[in-house]
Design a protein around this motif. Structure first.
Motif, PDB file in Angstrom:
ATOM      1  N   ARG A   1       0.853  -1.191   0.000  1.00 15.36           N
ATOM      2  CA  ARG A   1       0.000   0.000   0.000  1.00 15.36           C
ATOM      3  C   ARG A   1       0.889   1.241   0.000  1.00 15.36           C
ATOM      4  NH1 ARG A   1      -5.207  -1.993   1.834  1.00 15.36           N
ATOM      5  NH2 ARG A   1      -4.971  -4.133   2.595  1.00 15.36           N
ATOM      6  N   ARG A   2       0.298   2.380  -0.264  1.00 14.59           N
ATOM      7  CA  ARG A   2       1.098   3.618  -0.337  1.00 14.59           C
ATOM      8  C   ARG A   2       1.867   3.852   0.955  1.00 14.59           C
ATOM      9  NH1 ARG A   2      -0.784   7.887  -4.527  1.00 14.59           N
ATOM     10  NH2 ARG A   2       0.875   9.022  -3.495  1.00 14.59           N
ATOM     11  N   ARG A   3       1.230   3.556   2.089  1.00 12.24           N
ATOM     12  CA  ARG A   3       1.888   3.822   3.373  1.00 12.24           C
ATOM     13  C   ARG A   3       3.096   2.910   3.621  1.00 12.24           C
ATOM     14  NH1 ARG A   3      -0.243  -0.276   6.717  1.00 12.24           N
ATOM     15  NH2 ARG A   3      -2.286  -1.062   6.035  1.00 12.24           N
TER      16      ARG A   3
ATOM     17  N   ASP B   1       8.001   4.571   1.708  1.00  8.49           N
ATOM     18  CA  ASP B   1       8.434   5.902   2.141  1.00  8.49           C
ATOM     19  C   ASP B   1       9.396   6.445   1.088  1.00  8.49           C
ATOM     20  OD1 ASP B   1       9.290   8.193   3.370  1.00  8.49           O
ATOM     21  OD2 ASP B   1      10.211   7.195   5.103  1.00  8.49           O
TER      22      ASP B   1
ATOM     23  N   VAL C   1       8.553   5.000  -8.640  1.00  8.90           N
ATOM     24  CA  VAL C   1       7.397   4.824  -7.756  1.00  8.90           C
ATOM     25  C   VAL C   1       6.630   6.140  -7.644  1.00  8.90           C
ATOM     26  CG1 VAL C   1       6.657   4.369  -5.386  1.00  8.90           C
ATOM     27  CG2 VAL C   1       8.422   2.945  -6.425  1.00  8.90           C
ATOM     28  N   ARG C   2       7.363   7.252  -7.510  1.00  8.02           N
ATOM     29  CA  ARG C   2       6.731   8.571  -7.415  1.00  8.02           C
ATOM     30  C   ARG C   2       5.890   8.851  -8.663  1.00  8.02           C
ATOM     31  NH1 ARG C   2       8.566  12.713  -4.255  1.00  8.02           N
ATOM     32  NH2 ARG C   2      10.629  11.718  -4.114  1.00  8.02           N
TER      33      ARG C   2
ATOM     34  N   PHE D   1       2.793   6.618  -8.575  1.00  8.30           N
ATOM     35  CA  PHE D   1       1.802   7.054  -7.583  1.00  8.30           C
ATOM     36  C   PHE D   1       1.001   8.267  -8.050  1.00  8.30           C
ATOM     37  CE2 PHE D   1       3.616   5.170  -3.387  1.00  8.30           C
ATOM     38  CZ  PHE D   1       3.225   3.912  -3.825  1.00  8.30           C
TER      39      PHE D   1
ATOM     40  N   LEU E   1      -2.441   7.381  -9.020  1.00  5.72           N
ATOM     41  CA  LEU E   1      -3.221   6.562  -8.092  1.00  5.72           C
ATOM     42  C   LEU E   1      -3.870   7.428  -7.010  1.00  5.72           C
ATOM     43  CD1 LEU E   1      -0.785   3.548  -7.574  1.00  5.72           C
ATOM     44  CD2 LEU E   1      -2.681   3.740  -9.188  1.00  5.72           C
TER      45      LEU E   1
ATOM     46  N   ASP F   1      -4.550   9.237  -3.663  1.00  3.58           N
ATOM     47  CA  ASP F   1      -3.597   9.687  -2.639  1.00  3.58           C
ATOM     48  C   ASP F   1      -4.132   9.324  -1.249  1.00  3.58           C
ATOM     49  OD1 ASP F   1      -1.502  10.805  -1.332  1.00  3.58           O
ATOM     50  OD2 ASP F   1      -2.106  12.894  -1.672  1.00  3.58           O
ATOM     51  N   GLU F   2      -4.215   8.042  -0.975  1.00  3.89           N
ATOM     52  CA  GLU F   2      -4.703   7.548   0.312  1.00  3.89           C
ATOM     53  C   GLU F   2      -3.710   6.532   0.863  1.00  3.89           C
ATOM     54  OE1 GLU F   2      -8.496   5.878  -0.433  1.00  3.89           O
ATOM     55  OE2 GLU F   2      -9.361   7.736  -1.230  1.00  3.89           O
ATOM     56  N   PRO F   3      -3.414   6.580   2.172  1.00  4.03           N
ATOM     57  CA  PRO F   3      -2.405   5.679   2.750  1.00  4.03           C
ATOM     58  C   PRO F   3      -2.691   4.201   2.507  1.00  4.03           C
ATOM     59  CG  PRO F   3      -2.994   7.394   4.306  1.00  4.03           C
ATOM     60  CD  PRO F   3      -3.953   7.510   3.171  1.00  4.03           C
TER      61      PRO F   3
ATOM     62  N   ALA G   1      -0.658  -0.088  -3.943  1.00  4.30           N
ATOM     63  CA  ALA G   1       0.333   0.432  -4.891  1.00  4.30           C
ATOM     64  C   ALA G   1       0.154  -0.185  -6.272  1.00  4.30           C
ATOM     65  CB  ALA G   1       1.741   0.156  -4.371  1.00  4.30           C
TER      66      ALA G   1
END
Length: 332
Positions: A162-164, A167, A209-210, A213, A216, A218-220, A224
């Motif tokens: 997941r996005r969270r 880092d 990755v940036r 994203f 996609l 923008d939610e934690p 991904a």
């Protein structure tokens, strides 16, 4: 019998008359809560198809080592060595539990001759070959392939990220979940051996990755790598869909027979070659480095020739030193 009772060795005859199937069901029911969903599904299938179908009606006390050996031989005639070994290990666990619980005095599983599993070396790719594969991938698949090759993730660990978990500014990725494909659908659980780990990721991968994203939510908790169709966008994409696209990219790159798991072995070999097998084991999530060397890390192509050249260099230097010493002795 009195002596056995006094010494705690007496086994009730009624316990021994319990069938293998009856005891196996008790054992399975007591043990399954500690297993992962995939393990539970695999054990249930092996138990029903390979153990109970052959030995289920036999009483525990009547099951002898010779019967176990014959059963192993029967399975070996039609199944792969890995399947035979898996079935035997399961029966061995069930019989060991029967001994521990006072059902039988000893286990009938006494090291039968199991078929050997042929060792197949993983395919270790070069940096250039990984680049050729990613050149034929869309952005999302390119990121996924690079995480397998440059972070050593299992495909089941990469798909539910997941996005969270990523880092970008800190340059790290957290492996906290894994997905298993089961008949009833995918199941997300903890990684293999329940090991949560953090990994440093190369900056060029994080830059991709940036970019990935940016398209996609923008939610934690957003995946991904979400499903590629509108009705599957709220869950992780399937392994089978990715595998089809991966195979096409491998073919387009002029390669053959490369699997996503080969990228994990490739990562292990790269890291072991430059920073040692212990660091490779930690990045792969192995508690024991012997697992890394046995199943994953392999010498990088060209290193063996480098060793020969180095040994030749030091051998020549030693020979030159000896010749110089002899020359001085002659002069003296």
């Amino acid at each position: 019998m009195e002596a056995d009772v006094t010494q705690g060795r007496w086994i009730s005859p009624e316990a021994g008359r319990t069938t293998v199937a009856e005891w196996a069901e008790q054992w399975f029911s007591a043990a399954e809560s500690g297993w992962k969903p995939k393990t539970r599904h695999t054990y249930r299938s092996v138990l029903d198809r390979l153990v109970l179908a052959h030995l289920g009606r036999v009483q525990l006390a009547a099951l002898r080592p010779i019967a176990v050996n014959k059963w192993v031989g029967t399975l070996s005639e039609r199944l792969s060595p890995s399947q035979v070994r898996q079935a035997y290990r399961l029966l061995s666990q069930i019989m060991a539990a029967a001994v521990d619980n006072g059902m039988i005095p000893s286990s009938p599983c006494r090291r039968p001759r199991l078929p050997r599993i042929p060792e197949a070396d993983p395919r270790i790719l070069t940096v250039e070959q990984v680049g050729r594969i990613t050149a034929h991938c869309t952005l999302g698949d390119r990121v996924l392939v690079l995480l397998l090759a440059y972070a050593g993730l299992r495909i089941g660990e990469a798909l539910p990220l997941r996005r969270r978990h990523i880092d970008i500014s800190g340059g790290r990725i957290v492996v906290a979940e894994a997905v298993s494909e089961l008949p009833g659908g995918p199941v997300i659980d903890t990684p293999k051996s329940h090991q949560r780990r953090e990994l440093a990721v190369p900056a060029f991968v994080l830059q991709l990755v940036r970019e990935h994203f940016a398209a996609l939510p923008d939610e934690p908790d957003a995946f991904a790598f979400p499903g590629r169709r509108k009705h599957t966008a709220e869950r992780q994409q399937s392994y089978h869909g990715f595998r089809r696209r991966f195979n096409r990219a491998v073919t387009a790159a002029g390669l053959d027979g490369v699997t996503p798991h080969d990228l994990r072995a490739t990562h292990a070999s790269w890291v072991a070659d430059t920073h040692g097998v212990l660091l490779a084991a930690r990045r792969l999530g192995h508690a024991n480095a012997s697992v890394t060397t046995r199943h994953y890390a392999r010498p990088v192509d060209g290193r063996d020739a480098e060793v020969a050249r180095h040994l030749d260099k030091i051998g020549r230097a030693r020979s030159g030193t000896q010749r110089a010493r002899k020359a001085r002795k002659v002069e003296e």
